[in-house]
Design an enzyme around this catalytic site. Structure first.
Site, short mmCIF file in Angstrom:
data_model
loop_
_atom_site.label_atom_id
_atom_site.label_comp_id
_atom_site.label_asym_id
_atom_site.label_seq_id
_atom_site.Cartn_x
_atom_site.Cartn_y
_atom_site.Cartn_z
N ARG A 445 0.80 -1.26 -0.05
CA ARG A 445 -0.13 -0.18 -0.26
C ARG A 445 0.78 1.11 -0.05
O ARG A 445 0.68 2.25 0.55
CB ARG A 445 -1.04 0.01 1.28
CG ARG A 445 -2.16 0.59 0.86
CD ARG A 445 -3.13 0.78 2.14
NE ARG A 445 -4.33 1.42 1.83
CZ ARG A 445 -5.36 1.92 2.56
NH1 ARG A 445 -4.82 2.09 3.92
NH2 ARG A 445 -6.49 2.35 2.38
N TRP A 479 -7.79 1.31 15.37
CA TRP A 479 -6.12 1.37 15.30
C TRP A 479 -5.74 0.37 14.20
O TRP A 479 -5.92 -0.95 14.23
CB TRP A 479 -5.32 0.98 16.65
CG TRP A 479 -4.01 0.77 16.52
CD1 TRP A 479 -3.35 0.03 15.95
CD2 TRP A 479 -3.17 1.33 17.36
NE1 TRP A 479 -1.87 -0.06 16.27
CE2 TRP A 479 -1.82 1.06 17.30
CE3 TRP A 479 -3.45 2.62 18.48
CZ2 TRP A 479 -0.81 1.40 17.87
CZ3 TRP A 479 -2.31 2.90 19.13
CH2 TRP A 479 -0.85 2.51 18.87
N MET A 481 -3.69 -1.15 10.67
CA MET A 481 -2.30 -1.79 10.11
C MET A 481 -2.44 -2.53 8.57
O MET A 481 -2.76 -3.24 8.83
CB MET A 481 -1.93 -2.72 11.30
CG MET A 481 -0.53 -3.25 11.38
SD MET A 481 -0.16 -4.87 10.65
CE MET A 481 1.65 -5.20 11.25
N ASP A 536 -6.53 -11.55 17.26
CA ASP A 536 -5.94 -12.63 17.90
C ASP A 536 -5.87 -12.13 19.41
O ASP A 536 -6.28 -11.14 19.64
CB ASP A 536 -4.34 -12.79 17.61
CG ASP A 536 -3.60 -11.69 17.64
OD1 ASP A 536 -3.38 -11.06 18.53
OD2 ASP A 536 -3.16 -11.15 16.73
N GLU A 616 -36.13 3.32 3.62
CA GLU A 616 -34.87 2.75 4.26
C GLU A 616 -34.39 3.43 5.48
O GLU A 616 -33.82 2.72 6.66
CB GLU A 616 -33.70 2.70 3.24
CG GLU A 616 -33.98 1.58 2.00
CD GLU A 616 -33.01 1.86 0.75
OE1 GLU A 616 -32.62 0.97 0.12
OE2 GLU A 616 -32.43 3.33 0.51
C1 DGJ Z 1 -8.26 -0.57 6.17
C2 DGJ Z 1 -9.53 -0.85 6.95
O1 DGJ Z 1 -9.73 -2.01 7.27
C3 DGJ Z 1 -10.87 -0.05 6.84
O2 DGJ Z 1 -11.77 -0.17 7.45
C4 DGJ Z 1 -10.21 1.46 6.56
O3 DGJ Z 1 -9.93 1.88 7.56
C5 DGJ Z 1 -8.93 1.44 5.66
N1 DGJ Z 1 -7.99 0.78 6.15
C6 DGJ Z 1 -8.58 2.93 5.53
O4 DGJ Z 1 -7.27 3.25 4.83
#
Ligand code: DGJ
Length: 752
Positions: A445, A479, A481, A536, A616
């Site tokens: 990424r 948070w 990653m 985990d 909706e």
């Molecule tokens: C990956 C996350 O799983 C998504 O929900 C979103 O927050 C994106 N990253 C944002 O870059």
């Protein structure tokens, strides 16, 4: 007393409500594993392992003349040494200064303590109700001076035994650890299936069940995270085991980095499972006096099938792994802007989303990726945790004030472990990222991983994130990653310690999380790693909930949440209703069905509510009411899988049960022509009790308007059934047609 030692026989017995775990110090002072399984009381277990000579299985030196008394290669071991006669999977590889690989552990002493042990720098279960008792067995390798402490905490009422291992160099020379497992589990008899949860990004934790063959099966991650690809939770179960019956063992590492679990079926039919930190790219220099701690593993044994095994873990994770005020608190129903706006937003558009959401009963707005640095796409800005004032003039406060004025909480997204090359942080500290000298790094990424094994990197992040949380009224942090770890090389470690970088990174992540979650106890932290790439028990010690998957398609989520449910409770599963056609699969499902699936998790929305029709919007309002009405039952109730979506392709059903009520959920995944009756048998009810159907809501799709509707089409309400009828004869639900309708059926247990 759940831990007993019989000095005359050298037998250790660990007992939980329904299980027994037994070890014995043999006459050569080796610690043998004797038994783990259903509770058996006091039996002479050594008779299970008569002496026998096995060709090509060596004898201990002392038995070289008598031969075949007990080879290290056939006896069940509690924790193996290495290179000393047991050719099966080993727990440890240790090399001394002369390059000699070897260890053989001899029992030295033990102690029993009240309470639960703690592990320096690592997440671990905690004792809540004065339940745990701890056994520490000290073993020594007289030649290398290596000391091994095996730690066991017994949670008797919950049928959970936690284990960990601690190594200390008590010798005079340095030792190199090339492999350190946390646990060895030898099951001498039985016919086993291995269940594990594999997947990929946006399709995590798909259950797979295979017979254990005469080979070694490995389930692992070398990605620096527990991974989307192979969850560290593994089950060994009897060939015959099902949801309700049969012997099952769960092995759940409390660790979030690269791990390796190997399972071998040996020549005698013994199944050996060894799990711990992955040994690829790992080694650890243990100087005299130094200690290395291997992460904890949660063991559970159920004699009543997979369902009971899961429910033991669910309770344990909620009570003894998750911490802090949010683990039992009502979590807010949230709206996340990610799939509504991606990177294109400003204060006004976010406030518009918040206003629409507040009107429908949503309780928190979460601002996702893109609010900081130069971040208009995913190529830049990570590391610069300063507000992007072009998008949010005046910073976060004006936005947060408007959100709070609507009666909503405000949450924010961060990805602290990463850095973009195009960022001020990287320009200032290029050496903070993992890269190999002289090589272009592989990019995930378009970002790099920060070396969190370095104290100054962790300290920087503590300062930045603490400032963010102190200066703004932020009540939730997501948070994230978003790449795995490659090019691992730390600019500060000497050559002989480079093999420590990946685990040191994890220790840094844990220190960062420990510091922030302790300093900001009122903030609800949710974990995420591109969805569920780090789902985990290690992460759950800091995050009471984790975003389950980037795949928000309700039908795929049935499989993902089913797999996740084997080890982890619904209170930990982040789940949202998103737009249709779904952004990942292009599929269209009824709005109600998306809600039925998402409310078996932490429940929220992730779409542009402004694009919904008035009808909706009414559905959303009603869904939030239904979720709130059943919140306690869903979060605290006992969870029962009624189908297996990896093999039952027609519909998926699951159920929550408390002492007073039950909620049954069903989603039709494959409509049939000339359809067979839709029949289910319930679980978890009292045979002799009476249950009244309080509501039976059928949620259809636009293509099947005859069963569509905000409140649902009701049939059968008020009917009373005995528990045994619902368990054994079952229920036939209304005929369902069209794409992905769903049913929710609520039962109240009648008094008396
Ligand atoms: C990956 C996350 O799983 C998504 O929900 C979103 O927050 C994106 N990253 C944002 O870059």
């Amino acid at each position: 007393m759940s831990i007993r030692f019989d000095a005359s026989s050298g037998l250790f017995t660990l007992e939980t409500a329904r299980t027994t775990y037994a070890m014995q110090v043999d006459d050569r002072s080796h610690l043998l594993h004797l038994y783990y399984g259903r509770r058996i009381g006091q039996g002479d277990l050594s008779a299970l392992y008569p002496a026998a000579d096995h060709g090509f299985s060596p004898d201990y030196y002392a038995s070289r003349h008598t031969r075949g008394l007990s080879s290290p290669d056939v006896m069940p071991q509690e924790y193996t040494g290495c290179n000393t006669g047991d050719f099966r999977l080993c727990c440890l590889a240790v090399r001394d200064e002369a390059g000699a690989l070897g260890a053989e552990f001899i029992y030295d002493s033990h102690r029993v303590e009240k309470g639960k042990y703690a592990l320096e720098g690592l997440p671990a279960a905690h004792d809540e109700e004065d339940e745990a008792e701890t056994l520490v067995i000290l073993l020594k390798d007289p030649v290398s001076g290596l000391e091994l402490e095996l730690l066991y905490s017994v949670f008797a009422r919950q049928d959970i035994i936690t284990r960990a291992a601690r190594l200390r160099n008590a010798g005079t020379g340095s030792l190199r650890l090339e492999k350190v497992a946390s646990v060895c589990l030898d099951l001498p008899f039985g016919q086993w299936d291995v269940i594990h949860f594999h997947g990929r990004h946006a399709m995590e934790r798909q259950m797979q069940r295979n017979p254990l063959a005469n080979s070694i099966q490995t389930i692992s991650s070398t990605r620096g995270s527990s991974s989307h690809h192979h969850n560290p939770f593994v089950i060994l179960c009897d060939h015959q085991a099902n949801e309700d019956t049969g012997l099952c063992y769960g092995v759940m590492p409390v660790y979030s980095g690269s791990f390796r679990t190997d399972i071998e079926l040996d020549q005698t039919g013994l199944a050996r499972l060894v799990t711990g930190i992955h040994d690829q790219n790992f080694n650890w220099l243990l100087e005299p006096g130094a200690v290395f701690t291997a992460p904890e593993v949660l063991l559970c044994c159920s004699g009543q099938g997979l369902g009971e095994l899961s429910r033991c873990y669910h309770r344990f994770i909620r009570h003894n792994i998750c911490r802090g005020e949010h683990r039992f608190a009502r979590r807010p129903v949230l709206i996340n802007n990610w799939e509504a706006t991606y990177f294109q937003f400003n204060t006004d558009s976010i406030c518009r989303i918040a206003r629409q959401a507040a009107e429908l009963g949503v309780e928190m707005l979460v601002l996702d990726d893109g609010w900081f640095g130069k971040r208009d796409d995913d190529n830049s800005g990570l590391g610069d945790w300063f507000v992007n004032e072009k998008k949010l003039p005046g910073g976060l406060s004006p936005l947060i004030e408007q959100v709070n004025a609507l009666g909503m909480k405000f949450g924010i997204w961060v990805e602290p472990e990463m850095v973009s090359e195009d960022s001020d942080l990287y320009r200032a500290h290029p050496d903070w990222a993992f890269t190999l000298p002289g090589r272009d790094p592989a990019m995930g990424r378009n970002q790099l991983v920060l070396d969190l094994g370095r104290d100054e990197v962790v300290d920087y992040l503590v300062e930045r994130l603490s400032t963010l949380l102190r200066e703004n009224h932020i009540e939730y942090v997501k948070w994230d990653m978003n790449r795995n770890m490659s090019d691992v090389y730390s600019r500060v470690l000497p050559p002989e310690r480079q093999g420590e970088a990946t685990h040191r990174y994890m220790l840094g992540v844990y220190r960062l999380l420990e510091t922030l979650t302790s300093a900001f106890p009122h903030v609800l932290f949710e974990g995420c790693a591109g969805g569920g790439g780090r789902f985990d028990a290690g992460m759950l010690a800091y995050f009471p909930q984790i975003w389950c998957s980037d795949d928000s398609d309700a039908i795929e989520r049935l499989v993902i949440q089913h797999g996740t449910s084997f080890g982890y409770p619904v209170s930990t599963m982040g789940a949202h209703v998103s737009a249709c056609p779904n952004h990942q699969t292009g599929r269209t499902t009824p709005l109600w069905t998306r809600a039925v699936v998402a409310m078996s998790g932490t429940f929220g929305y992730e779409l542009d509510l402004g694009k919904l029709t008035d009808e909706e919007k009414e559905q959303v309002r009603a869904q939030i009411q239904v979720f709130k009405q059943h919140y306690d039952l869903i979060q605290d109730g006992r969870y029962y899988r009624l189908t297996n979506p990896t093999t039952d392709h027609r519909f998926t059903a699951w159920q929550f049960v408390s002492d007073t009520e039950s909620l049954v959920n069903l989603v039709l995944t494959h409509p049939e022509a000339n359809a067979r009756p839709l029949h289910i048998q319930l679980r978890g009810l009292e045979e002799d009790a009476l249950y009244r159907v309080d509501s039976l809501c059928v949620y259809g799709s636009a293509s099947t308007p005859e069963i569509a509707g905000v409140k649902g089409h009701t049939k059968g309400e008020g009917a009373v059934y005995s528990g045994s009828t619902l368990l054994y004869a079952g229920l036939t639900l209304p005929h369902l047609v069209g794409d992905y309708p769903s049913v929710q059926l609520h039962l109240t247990r009648l008094e008396g």
